[in-house]
Design a protein around this motif. Structure first.
Motif, PDB file in Angstrom:
ATOM      1  N   GLN A  39      35.962  39.906  49.063  1.00  0.00           N
ATOM      2  CA  GLN A  39      37.019  38.778  48.568  1.00  0.00           C
ATOM      3  C   GLN A  39      38.271  39.463  48.145  1.00  0.00           C
ATOM      4  O   GLN A  39      39.222  38.708  47.521  1.00  0.00           O
ATOM      5  N   GLY A  42      39.838  38.580  44.343  1.00  0.00           N
ATOM      6  CA  GLY A  42      39.102  37.215  43.788  1.00  0.00           C
ATOM      7  C   GLY A  42      38.681  37.547  42.636  1.00  0.00           C
ATOM      8  O   GLY A  42      38.235  38.526  41.945  1.00  0.00           O
ATOM      9  N   LEU A  44      36.045  35.922  40.543  1.00  0.00           N
ATOM     10  CA  LEU A  44      34.754  35.231  40.695  1.00  0.00           C
ATOM     11  C   LEU A  44      34.049  34.900  39.588  1.00  0.00           C
ATOM     12  O   LEU A  44      33.852  35.841  38.553  1.00  0.00           O
ATOM     13  N   GLU A  91      36.157  40.671  38.543  1.00  0.00           N
ATOM     14  CA  GLU A  91      37.142  41.345  39.661  1.00  0.00           C
ATOM     15  C   GLU A  91      36.894  42.959  39.520  1.00  0.00           C
ATOM     16  O   GLU A  91      36.525  43.512  38.560  1.00  0.00           O
TER      17      GLU A  91
END
Length: 156
Positions: A39, A42, A44, A91
């Motif tokens: 990712q 990202g 998340l 992250e």
């Protein structure tokens, strides 16, 4: 160094950190780590990670995701962020990189990062004026991303 070899190095480094702190390197934890590497930057949530891990491990529970995220955050591998939407987002920590900051859209919830060297000079000035040693800072701007601004214009 290629991006793939950097991911491999980062994965191996995190695996070693887990082992050094006597944590098992379960296949589920490995999958969670790989998702973060894939990712990139990202941000998340546990629920988003759960949805990404579930196809690989259908029996995994959300509690396992939360426990793994807590372990990785406690070890400083992940950074836990609160962007005001009721969910923690995670992250990779970037200890060796310049601070980055976040722009959070109040409409769609998107999070993007930005770097600004002016903030570093501001931090230095604050530290000097107040005789205060700054060790960290967090900066978040809330507003509307360009996509939502366009949609808001159309709705008026």
């Amino acid at each position: 160094m290629s991006e793939r070899s950097q991911e491999t190095d980062a994965f191996a480094d995190v695996c070693n950190q887990l082992r050094n702190h006597a944590y098992k390197l379960t296949p589920q934890r490995q999958t969670i780590l790989k998702i973060f590497l894939e990712q990139g930057s990202g941000h998340l949530s546990a629920e988003e990670i759960y949805q990404l891990v579930k196809p690989h491990y259908p029996d995994i529970g959300l509690a396992t995701i939360y426990r793994t995220l807590d372990i990785l955050a406690d070890l400083g591998i992940l950074q836990k962020n609160d962007f005001g939407d009721g969910r923690s987002r995670y992250e990779f920590s970037r200890r060796d990189e310049h601070h980055h900051h976040h722009l959070i859209c109040l409409r769609c919830g998107s999070v993007s990062e930005f770097d600004d060297d002016l903030l570093e000079s501001l931090e230095t000035m604050i530290a000097k004026r107040n005789k205060f040693k700054v060790v960290d800072h967090v900066l978040k701007f809330y507003g509307y991303c360009s996509k939502c601004q366009e949609e808001l214009k159309r709705d008026v």
